[in-house]
Design an enzyme around this catalytic site. Sequence first.
Site, PDB file in Angstrom:
ATOM      1  N   THR A  36      19.105 -33.633 -85.452  1.00  0.00           N
ATOM      2  CA  THR A  36      18.926 -33.387 -84.019  1.00  0.00           C
ATOM      3  C   THR A  36      18.186 -32.070 -83.795  1.00  0.00           C
ATOM      4  O   THR A  36      18.296 -31.135 -84.595  1.00  0.00           O
ATOM      5  CB  THR A  36      20.272 -33.342 -83.268  1.00  0.00           C
ATOM      6  OG1 THR A  36      21.030 -32.235 -83.753  1.00  0.00           O
ATOM      7  CG2 THR A  36      21.063 -34.623 -83.460  1.00  0.00           C
ATOM      8  N   GLY A  62      30.390 -31.818 -86.082  1.00  0.00           N
ATOM      9  CA  GLY A  62      31.784 -31.639 -85.694  1.00  0.00           C
ATOM     10  C   GLY A  62      32.162 -32.615 -84.598  1.00  0.00           C
ATOM     11  O   GLY A  62      31.450 -33.596 -84.339  1.00  0.00           O
ATOM     12  N   ASP A  63      33.262 -32.332 -83.915  1.00  0.00           N
ATOM     13  CA  ASP A  63      33.719 -33.238 -82.862  1.00  0.00           C
ATOM     14  C   ASP A  63      32.732 -33.315 -81.699  1.00  0.00           C
ATOM     15  O   ASP A  63      32.616 -34.345 -81.054  1.00  0.00           O
ATOM     16  CB  ASP A  63      35.105 -32.809 -82.378  1.00  0.00           C
ATOM     17  CG  ASP A  63      36.146 -33.064 -83.450  1.00  0.00           C
ATOM     18  OD1 ASP A  63      36.448 -34.237 -83.700  1.00  0.00           O
ATOM     19  OD2 ASP A  63      36.610 -32.094 -84.071  1.00  0.00           O
ATOM     20  N   GLY A  64      32.003 -32.206 -81.461  1.00  0.00           N
ATOM     21  CA  GLY A  64      30.998 -32.204 -80.400  1.00  0.00           C
ATOM     22  C   GLY A  64      29.880 -33.199 -80.707  1.00  0.00           C
ATOM     23  O   GLY A  64      29.366 -33.884 -79.814  1.00  0.00           O
ATOM     24  N   THR A  65      29.518 -33.298 -81.963  1.00  0.00           N
ATOM     25  CA  THR A  65      28.454 -34.225 -82.370  1.00  0.00           C
ATOM     26  C   THR A  65      28.946 -35.676 -82.277  1.00  0.00           C
ATOM     27  O   THR A  65      28.226 -36.544 -81.778  1.00  0.00           O
ATOM     28  CB  THR A  65      27.991 -33.893 -83.812  1.00  0.00           C
ATOM     29  OG1 THR A  65      27.601 -32.526 -83.840  1.00  0.00           O
ATOM     30  CG2 THR A  65      26.843 -34.773 -84.253  1.00  0.00           C
ATOM     31  N   THR A  89      33.397 -27.313 -87.498  1.00  0.00           N
ATOM     32  CA  THR A  89      34.375 -26.278 -87.794  1.00  0.00           C
ATOM     33  C   THR A  89      35.769 -26.908 -87.811  1.00  0.00           C
ATOM     34  O   THR A  89      36.523 -26.747 -88.762  1.00  0.00           O
ATOM     35  CB  THR A  89      34.331 -25.188 -86.685  1.00  0.00           C
ATOM     36  OG1 THR A  89      32.964 -24.926 -86.377  1.00  0.00           O
ATOM     37  CG2 THR A  89      35.014 -23.930 -87.137  1.00  0.00           C
ATOM     38  N   LEU A 218      46.028 -47.439 -76.244  1.00  0.00           N
ATOM     39  CA  LEU A 218      46.722 -46.620 -75.241  1.00  0.00           C
ATOM     40  C   LEU A 218      46.372 -45.141 -75.381  1.00  0.00           C
ATOM     41  O   LEU A 218      45.940 -44.684 -76.443  1.00  0.00           O
ATOM     42  CB  LEU A 218      48.240 -46.775 -75.409  1.00  0.00           C
ATOM     43  CG  LEU A 218      48.798 -48.183 -75.186  1.00  0.00           C
ATOM     44  CD1 LEU A 218      50.249 -48.254 -75.653  1.00  0.00           C
ATOM     45  CD2 LEU A 218      48.679 -48.598 -73.732  1.00  0.00           C
ATOM     46  N   GLU A 273      34.347 -30.150 -75.191  1.00  0.00           N
ATOM     47  CA  GLU A 273      33.267 -29.753 -74.271  1.00  0.00           C
ATOM     48  C   GLU A 273      33.862 -29.640 -72.863  1.00  0.00           C
ATOM     49  O   GLU A 273      34.431 -30.600 -72.351  1.00  0.00           O
ATOM     50  CB  GLU A 273      32.138 -30.803 -74.239  1.00  0.00           C
ATOM     51  CG  GLU A 273      31.642 -31.275 -75.608  1.00  0.00           C
ATOM     52  CD  GLU A 273      30.814 -30.238 -76.346  1.00  0.00           C
ATOM     53  OE1 GLU A 273      29.983 -29.572 -75.709  1.00  0.00           O
ATOM     54  OE2 GLU A 273      31.021 -30.089 -77.569  1.00  0.00           O
TER      55      GLU A 273
HETATM   56  N1  LIG Z   1      19.844 -29.274 -82.873  1.00  0.00           N
HETATM   57  C1  LIG Z   1      20.760 -28.653 -82.145  1.00  0.00           C
HETATM   58  N2  LIG Z   1      20.659 -27.330 -81.855  1.00  0.00           N
HETATM   59  C2  LIG Z   1      21.608 -26.684 -81.137  1.00  0.00           C
HETATM   60  N3  LIG Z   1      22.735 -27.252 -80.676  1.00  0.00           N
HETATM   61  C3  LIG Z   1      22.887 -28.542 -80.930  1.00  0.00           C
HETATM   62  C4  LIG Z   1      21.914 -29.306 -81.667  1.00  0.00           C
HETATM   63  N4  LIG Z   1      22.358 -30.584 -81.768  1.00  0.00           N
HETATM   64  C5  LIG Z   1      23.536 -30.600 -81.107  1.00  0.00           C
HETATM   65  N5  LIG Z   1      23.864 -29.381 -80.605  1.00  0.00           N
HETATM   66  C6  LIG Z   1      25.097 -28.970 -79.884  1.00  0.00           C
HETATM   67  O1  LIG Z   1      26.041 -28.505 -80.853  1.00  0.00           O
HETATM   68  C7  LIG Z   1      27.361 -28.671 -80.317  1.00  0.00           C
HETATM   69  C8  LIG Z   1      28.262 -29.384 -81.280  1.00  0.00           C
HETATM   70  O2  LIG Z   1      28.659 -28.713 -82.354  1.00  0.00           O
HETATM   71  P1  LIG Z   1      29.805 -29.487 -83.178  1.00  0.00           P
HETATM   72  O3  LIG Z   1      30.998 -29.724 -82.336  1.00  0.00           O
HETATM   73  O4  LIG Z   1      29.243 -30.645 -83.880  1.00  0.00           O
HETATM   74  O5  LIG Z   1      30.139 -28.423 -84.244  1.00  0.00           O
HETATM   75  P2  LIG Z   1      31.355 -27.442 -84.324  1.00  0.00           P
HETATM   76  O6  LIG Z   1      31.587 -26.799 -83.002  1.00  0.00           O
HETATM   77  O7  LIG Z   1      31.142 -26.568 -85.513  1.00  0.00           O
HETATM   78  O8  LIG Z   1      32.533 -28.470 -84.708  1.00  0.00           O
HETATM   79  P3  LIG Z   1      33.975 -28.794 -84.130  1.00  0.00           P
HETATM   80  O9  LIG Z   1      33.783 -29.243 -82.710  1.00  0.00           O
HETATM   81  O10 LIG Z   1      34.480 -29.886 -85.022  1.00  0.00           O
HETATM   82  O11 LIG Z   1      34.751 -27.522 -84.251  1.00  0.00           O
HETATM   83  C9  LIG Z   1      27.254 -29.652 -79.168  1.00  0.00           C
HETATM   84  O12 LIG Z   1      27.583 -28.985 -77.971  1.00  0.00           O
HETATM   85  C10 LIG Z   1      25.803 -30.120 -79.204  1.00  0.00           C
HETATM   86  O13 LIG Z   1      25.302 -30.339 -77.909  1.00  0.00           O
END
Ligand SMILES: Nc1ncnc2c1ncn2[C@@H]1O[C@H](COP(=O)(O)OP(=O)(O)OP(=O)(O)O)[C@@H](O)[C@H]1O
Length: 305
Positions: A36, A62-65, A89, A218, A273
């Site tokens: 991405t 991560g969960d955001g993805t 994370t 549920l 989020e």
């Molecule tokens: N190429 C990119 N550059 C910057 N941000 C991105 C990109 N692709 C996705 N994002 C953003 O990165 C965020 C997601 O990060 P993700 O949750 O996957 O990782 P994390 O925060 O390390 O993991 P976790 O939620 O499991 O703790 C999302 O808000 C998403 O919109």
Amino acid sequence: MKTWIIANPSSGTAAAKLDRVRELTANRPDIEVKVTTEPGHARALAMEAAAQGVDRVVAAGGDGTIHEVVQGLAVVQDRPMLGILPLGTGNDLARTLGISADPAEALAVLDHGVPRPLDLMKVEMGGKTYYGVNVSAGGFSGQVNEVLTGDMKSTWGPLAYVRGAMTVLPDLTAYRTSLAWDDGEFEQIDALNVVVANGRTCAGGVRVAPEADPADGLLDVVVVRYGSLLDLAGVATRLLAGDYLGSDDVSLRRVRKVRITSEPGMWFNIDGELIGNEPISFEAMPGALTVIAPPASTTDVPAAA
Ligand SMILES: Nc1ncnc2c1ncn2[C@@H]1O[C@H](COP(=O)(O)OP(=O)(O)OP(=O)(O)O)[C@@H](O)[C@H]1O
């Protein structure tokens, strides 16, 4: 079987693991790695995968993805199966499903795992629709979410939530909360926090819904009552230990639907989020997705290890 790995290079542990994923998939013509380039891109790629007839979409991040990929899969007709390759994370949904954070082990699940139903949560707030796959939390959790910065996450890792909680503790709020349950029954509670869960943990392993089953059709709704600070310290300790459901200040209800309004408005997050502080409604979408999980998934047992 055609598989797309949708990888977020900015997820917590991607810098350390993405090259390994490329290496491990280099000789696999059936697997394509799509990286991405900006927030929102994972959703678009998931929709494109469905349009191209890709069989499996693996959310690598991560969960955001996973959340972004799910926003795409939820709105298409023929949904590819979902795979998960933890590069985040917290990686909380992967924990619930028993998917290893080691890239080789997580990739092996794609070859040797089994397809399992996975519920989604349809969430509506302020005329907008979102799809949650792991946990949504409002009130205290939302306040913590508001103070969490990217810097705090990279400095504290999974402990960022605890660090954020320390910042928020002096501002504890009692939310006059109304919950309308699916049968039309109505309840009013002075709440500190409300969790609506499909998965079991959030914030890197905090067991907010220790008995949730992401395939039971549920939602687990956990409400923490506003009590004295002493009681809350007890709840927090039990929360981290994973047994807070035993507390008198905490109630669990398993429902298909719930609508929540509060005064003041609780800030809610979905899968980490932050979305807003307006009235919010949740509805389970039983088995909306099929996820490829390890043969002996933790969802087979009643509580997380
Ligand atoms: N190429 C990119 N550059 C910057 N941000 C991105 C990109 N692709 C996705 N994002 C953003 O990165 C965020 C997601 O990060 P993700 O949750 O996957 O990782 P994390 O925060 O390390 O993991 P976790 O939620 O499991 O703790 C999302 O808000 C998403 O919109």
